[in-house]
Design a protein around this motif. Structure first.
Motif, PDB file in Angstrom:
ATOM      1  N   ALA A 197       0.834  -1.206   0.000  1.00  0.00           N
ATOM      2  CA  ALA A 197       0.000   0.000   0.000  1.00  0.00           C
ATOM      3  C   ALA A 197       0.867   1.253   0.000  1.00  0.00           C
ATOM      4  O   ALA A 197       0.592   2.218  -0.726  1.00  0.00           O
ATOM      5  N   PHE A 198       1.937   1.250   0.800  1.00  0.00           N
ATOM      6  CA  PHE A 198       2.838   2.401   0.815  1.00  0.00           C
ATOM      7  C   PHE A 198       3.548   2.540  -0.528  1.00  0.00           C
ATOM      8  O   PHE A 198       3.702   3.647  -1.044  1.00  0.00           O
ATOM      9  N   LEU A 199       3.964   1.422  -1.101  1.00  0.00           N
ATOM     10  CA  LEU A 199       4.626   1.443  -2.405  1.00  0.00           C
ATOM     11  C   LEU A 199       3.733   2.085  -3.454  1.00  0.00           C
ATOM     12  O   LEU A 199       4.199   2.876  -4.274  1.00  0.00           O
ATOM     13  N   CYS A 200       2.464   1.783  -3.415  1.00  0.00           N
ATOM     14  CA  CYS A 200       1.508   2.357  -4.362  1.00  0.00           C
ATOM     15  C   CYS A 200       1.492   3.882  -4.236  1.00  0.00           C
ATOM     16  O   CYS A 200       1.583   4.602  -5.239  1.00  0.00           O
ATOM     17  N   ARG A 201       1.386   4.394  -3.027  1.00  0.00           N
ATOM     18  CA  ARG A 201       1.379   5.855  -2.814  1.00  0.00           C
ATOM     19  C   ARG A 201       2.718   6.475  -3.232  1.00  0.00           C
ATOM     20  O   ARG A 201       2.763   7.544  -3.829  1.00  0.00           O
ATOM     21  N   LEU A 202       3.799   5.784  -2.918  1.00  0.00           N
ATOM     22  CA  LEU A 202       5.119   6.286  -3.272  1.00  0.00           C
ATOM     23  C   LEU A 202       5.304   6.347  -4.790  1.00  0.00           C
ATOM     24  O   LEU A 202       5.856   7.316  -5.318  1.00  0.00           O
ATOM     25  N   CYS A 203       4.839   5.327  -5.497  1.00  0.00           N
ATOM     26  CA  CYS A 203       4.933   5.323  -6.961  1.00  0.00           C
ATOM     27  C   CYS A 203       4.163   6.494  -7.559  1.00  0.00           C
ATOM     28  O   CYS A 203       4.626   7.125  -8.507  1.00  0.00           O
ATOM     29  N   ASP A 204       2.991   6.802  -7.003  1.00  0.00           N
ATOM     30  CA  ASP A 204       2.232   7.974  -7.453  1.00  0.00           C
ATOM     31  C   ASP A 204       3.092   9.232  -7.346  1.00  0.00           C
ATOM     32  O   ASP A 204       3.154  10.045  -8.259  1.00  0.00           O
ATOM     33  N   LYS A 205       3.758   9.370  -6.224  1.00  0.00           N
ATOM     34  CA  LYS A 205       4.596  10.548  -5.971  1.00  0.00           C
ATOM     35  C   LYS A 205       5.787  10.599  -6.939  1.00  0.00           C
ATOM     36  O   LYS A 205       6.092  11.651  -7.511  1.00  0.00           O
ATOM     37  N   ILE A 206       6.450   9.473  -7.125  1.00  0.00           N
ATOM     38  CA  ILE A 206       7.618   9.430  -8.016  1.00  0.00           C
ATOM     39  C   ILE A 206       7.211   9.712  -9.457  1.00  0.00           C
ATOM     40  O   ILE A 206       7.900  10.443 -10.180  1.00  0.00           O
ATOM     41  N   LEU A 207       6.077   9.159  -9.884  1.00  0.00           N
ATOM     42  CA  LEU A 207       5.586   9.438 -11.239  1.00  0.00           C
ATOM     43  C   LEU A 207       5.297  10.913 -11.414  1.00  0.00           C
ATOM     44  O   LEU A 207       5.525  11.481 -12.485  1.00  0.00           O
ATOM     45  N   GLY A 208       4.798  11.560 -10.358  1.00  0.00           N
ATOM     46  CA  GLY A 208       4.550  12.993 -10.397  1.00  0.00           C
ATOM     47  C   GLY A 208       5.814  13.812 -10.627  1.00  0.00           C
ATOM     48  O   GLY A 208       5.753  14.942 -11.110  1.00  0.00           O
ATOM     49  N   LEU A 209       6.952  13.236 -10.306  1.00  0.00           N
ATOM     50  CA  LEU A 209       8.242  13.897 -10.545  1.00  0.00           C
ATOM     51  C   LEU A 209       8.768  13.620 -11.948  1.00  0.00           C
ATOM     52  O   LEU A 209       9.838  14.099 -12.318  1.00  0.00           O
ATOM     53  N   GLY A 210       8.034  12.814 -12.711  1.00  0.00           N
ATOM     54  CA  GLY A 210       8.436  12.494 -14.080  1.00  0.00           C
ATOM     55  C   GLY A 210       9.515  11.427 -14.180  1.00  0.00           C
ATOM     56  O   GLY A 210      10.207  11.342 -15.202  1.00  0.00           O
ATOM     57  N   LEU A 211       9.655  10.619 -13.153  1.00  0.00           N
ATOM     58  CA  LEU A 211      10.693   9.588 -13.139  1.00  0.00           C
ATOM     59  C   LEU A 211      10.111   8.216 -13.425  1.00  0.00           C
ATOM     60  O   LEU A 211       8.942   7.955 -13.169  1.00  0.00           O
ATOM     61  N   ARG A 212      10.954   7.330 -13.939  1.00  0.00           N
ATOM     62  CA  ARG A 212      10.578   5.940 -14.171  1.00  0.00           C
ATOM     63  C   ARG A 212      11.035   5.104 -12.988  1.00  0.00           C
ATOM     64  O   ARG A 212      12.045   5.399 -12.345  1.00  0.00           O
ATOM     65  N   VAL A 213      10.291   4.026 -12.719  1.00  0.00           N
ATOM     66  CA  VAL A 213      10.519   3.201 -11.540  1.00  0.00           C
ATOM     67  C   VAL A 213      10.696   1.745 -11.948  1.00  0.00           C
ATOM     68  O   VAL A 213       9.924   1.226 -12.754  1.00  0.00           O
ATOM     69  N   PHE A 214      11.700   1.111 -11.360  1.00  0.00           N
ATOM     70  CA  PHE A 214      11.860  -0.333 -11.487  1.00  0.00           C
ATOM     71  C   PHE A 214      11.733  -0.924 -10.095  1.00  0.00           C
ATOM     72  O   PHE A 214      12.429  -0.511  -9.160  1.00  0.00           O
ATOM     73  N   ILE A 215      10.831  -1.898  -9.939  1.00  0.00           N
ATOM     74  CA  ILE A 215      10.632  -2.575  -8.660  1.00  0.00           C
ATOM     75  C   ILE A 215      11.214  -3.974  -8.780  1.00  0.00           C
ATOM     76  O   ILE A 215      10.789  -4.766  -9.617  1.00  0.00           O
TER      77      ILE A 215
END
Length: 143
Positions: free
Chosen positions: A19-37
């Motif tokens: 659940a925290f990861l989901c909220r964090l990904c929202d925030k990181i995407l808002g910064l225009g960054l790509r994420v690898f989990i």
């Protein structure tokens, strides 16, 4: 300089971590960054894939398993898989792999279990050795 962010949760269950990861990904995407989990194995990646689809009914976290189409700003992999970018590496696989140190940012989500805490202590030391700027985000309630 590369940075490592440690988000310290008060909880000890995997659902809180997702659940925290989901909220964090929202925030990181808002910064225009790509994420690898990065997860330990394929079954963990597939389970996380399902959790991200259902974690927040009011929002959408675009993601795919690494190598699936269409492209997505969030990719989930396992073992030694790596994406084509080196922006944000979220470690859910325990010990931090050497490849993570090639990313601009490493993220660890700390839950209160002995196994996770032991791995993250080692990972913290490795990030420090590699010259990462370390940021701790203690999400536990103040008493």
């Amino acid at each position: 300089m590369s940075r490592a962010d440690y988000y310290i949760l008060p909880d000890s269950d995997a659902d809180s971590r997702a659940a925290f990861l989901c909220r964090l990904c929202d925030k990181i995407l808002g910064l225009g960054l790509r994420v690898f989990i990065s997860t330990e194995h394929e079954s963990a990646a597939r389970q996380l894939d399902q959790q991200l689809w259902s974690a927040r009914p009011e929002s959408f976290v675009p993601h795919v398993l690494l190598g699936q189409s269409p492209d997505s700003p969030i990719e989930i992999g396992w073992d030694d898989q790596l994406p084509d970018h080196r922006q944000v590496f979220v470690n859910l696989s325990g010990r931090l792999p050497d490849a993570a140190f090639g990313f601009e940012r490493v993220v660890e989500i700390v839950v209160q279990t002995p196994e996770v805490l032991a791995n993250l202590r080692q990972n913290y030391a490795l990030c420090r050795e590699h010259g990462f700027e370390i940021h701790n985000h203690d999400m536990r309630p103040r008493g």
